[in-house]
Write an enzyme that holds these catalytic residues in place. Structure first.
Site, short mmCIF file in Angstrom:
data_model
loop_
_atom_site.label_atom_id
_atom_site.label_comp_id
_atom_site.label_asym_id
_atom_site.label_seq_id
_atom_site.Cartn_x
_atom_site.Cartn_y
_atom_site.Cartn_z
N HIS A 66 0.70 -0.95 0.32
CA HIS A 66 -0.21 0.14 -0.41
C HIS A 66 0.69 1.61 0.11
O HIS A 66 1.72 1.26 1.20
CB HIS A 66 -1.57 -0.24 1.66
CG HIS A 66 -2.20 0.91 1.32
ND1 HIS A 66 -3.09 1.00 0.82
CD2 HIS A 66 -2.08 1.78 1.90
CE1 HIS A 66 -3.51 2.51 0.96
NE2 HIS A 66 -3.05 3.09 1.96
N MET A 91 0.55 12.01 -0.89
CA MET A 91 0.05 13.05 -0.55
C MET A 91 0.21 14.36 -1.03
O MET A 91 1.37 14.26 -1.09
CB MET A 91 0.13 13.15 1.17
CG MET A 91 -0.63 11.79 1.96
SD MET A 91 -0.91 11.65 3.29
CE MET A 91 -0.55 10.24 4.51
N MET A 122 -11.62 4.53 4.53
CA MET A 122 -11.33 4.87 5.67
C MET A 122 -11.30 5.01 6.62
O MET A 122 -12.70 5.37 7.25
CB MET A 122 -10.66 6.26 5.32
CG MET A 122 -10.27 6.18 3.94
SD MET A 122 -8.73 5.92 3.64
CE MET A 122 -7.54 6.76 5.56
N ASP A 140 -8.60 0.86 5.35
CA ASP A 140 -6.99 1.41 5.62
C ASP A 140 -7.37 2.69 7.00
O ASP A 140 -8.01 3.38 7.34
CB ASP A 140 -7.24 2.32 4.70
CG ASP A 140 -5.86 3.14 4.31
OD1 ASP A 140 -4.99 3.13 5.88
OD2 ASP A 140 -5.66 3.71 3.36
C1 DX5 Z 1 -3.90 7.25 5.82
C2 DX5 Z 1 -3.43 6.17 5.04
C3 DX5 Z 1 -2.96 4.73 5.78
C4 DX5 Z 1 -1.58 4.76 7.16
C5 DX5 Z 1 -2.33 4.04 7.31
O1 DX5 Z 1 -3.84 8.30 5.14
O2 DX5 Z 1 -4.07 6.22 4.22
O3 DX5 Z 1 -2.47 4.16 4.78
O4 DX5 Z 1 -0.46 4.53 5.88
O5 DX5 Z 1 -1.11 3.82 8.91
P1 DX5 Z 1 -1.70 2.50 9.64
O6 DX5 Z 1 -1.92 1.62 9.74
O7 DX5 Z 1 -0.78 3.50 10.94
O8 DX5 Z 1 -3.12 3.60 10.52
ZN ZN Z 2 -4.03 4.74 2.65
#
Ligand code: DX5
Ligand code: ZN
Length: 219
Positions: A34, A38, A138, A178
C-alpha cells in the site's frame, strides 16, 4: 469468499531501508503493497511520489496498491500507471466527474479503487460500484499513520458489503479498510466484510516479519 490480502503501508516504513523492508513483508506473505501519495492539499501532509514508486518497482513484483490522497487525481493517473501502479485508488471527495476518472484508470489498464473519508456518507459511492474493482473504506482521517481505528466506520464496511451483495457484485469487488488496523481491530474489519487489510504502523513498527505474520494469522 473474497481472497483475504494483507497490504502493508510503507508510510510507516523506515525510508533509509525501504527496499529491504519491502522484501521482508513480501517474504512474510503480504500480497499488496500500500503506497500513500499525499499532496498537502487534500490532506495536510505531503508523503512521497513518483521517484520513490519508480525505485521500489525494481525490487518486487508485488501488487502496488496506490492510494491517491491528492486533489484532481486525474492529472496523474497515466504517470502512476506508467511507473508501476497496479491498483489506483482515488477519493470520491476529490472527483468532479467520478465516472470519467474511474474509467480513465481502467483505460490505463490499472485496477480501479474508490475511497471515502470517515465523514463521507457511504451512499455517495454507491452509484459507481459497477465501475470499480475495490472500495476502500477509510477507518481513520486520511493523512497520518498511527491513528486510532474509528469504530463508527465499521458499519460502512457492512453497508458496502451488503450493497455489493444486493447488486451481485460481491465476487467481483473487493473491500479494503485503511487506518488503525492492528491485532486488536483486524477482526472487527474482517467480520464486517473487508478482505483487503491495510496496516502501516502495525507492520513496520518493530519486528516486521513477526508483525505481518501475526496479522495474517487472523485470516
Ligand atoms: C492514512 C493512510 C494509511 C496509513 C495507515 O492516511 O491512508 O494507509 O498508512 O497507517 P496505520 O496502519 O498506521 O493506521
Ligand atoms: Zn492509505
Amino acid at each position: 469468499m473474497r481472497e483475504r490480502i494483507l497490504a502493508p503501508s510503507i508510510l510507516s516504513a523506515d525510508f533509509a531501508n525501504l527496499g529491504s523492508d519491502i522484501l521482508r513483508v513480501v517474504d512474510a506473505g503480504a500480497k499488496y503493497l500500500h503506497i500513500d501519495v499525499m499532496d498537502g492539499m487534500f490532506v495536510p501532509t505531503i508523503s512521497y511520489g513518483m521517484p520513490i514508486i519508480k525505485s521500489i518497482r525494481k525490487v518486487t513484483n508485488i501488487t502496488f496498491d496506490v492510494h491517491l490522497m491528492i486533489v484532481e487525481p486525474e492529472r496523474y493517473i497515466g504517470v502512476f500507471r506508467e511507473i508501476g501502479a497496479d491498483l489506483i485508488t482515488v477519493h470520491i471527495e476529490t472527483l468532479s466527474e467520478p465516472e470519467k476518472t474511474l474509467k480513465t484508470i481502467r483505460g490505463f489498464g490499472a485496477k480501479v479503487g474508490l475511497s471515502l473519508n470517515p465523514e463521507t456518507p457511504v451512499e455517495k459511492i454507491f452509484p459507481y460500484l459497477d465501475l470499480v474493482d475495490m472500495v476502500m473504506v477509510m477507518t481513520v482521517r486520511p493523512g497520518i499513520g498511527g491513528q486510532k481505528y474509528i469504530h463508527e466506520c465499521t458499519p460502512k464496511v457492512e453497508a458496502v458489503a451488503a450493497e455489493l451483495k444486493a447488486r451481485g457484485l460481491d465476487e467481483k469487488v473487493d473491500i479494503e479498510v485503511d487506518g488503525g488496523i492492528d491485532d486488536t481491530t483486524i477482526d472487527e474489519a474482517l467480520n464486517a466484510g473487508a478482505n483487503i487489510i491495510v496496516a502501516g504502523t502495525a507492520v513496520f513498527g518493530g519486528d516486521i516479519e513477526g508483525n505481518a505474520k501475526k496479522l495474517l494469522s487472523h485470516f
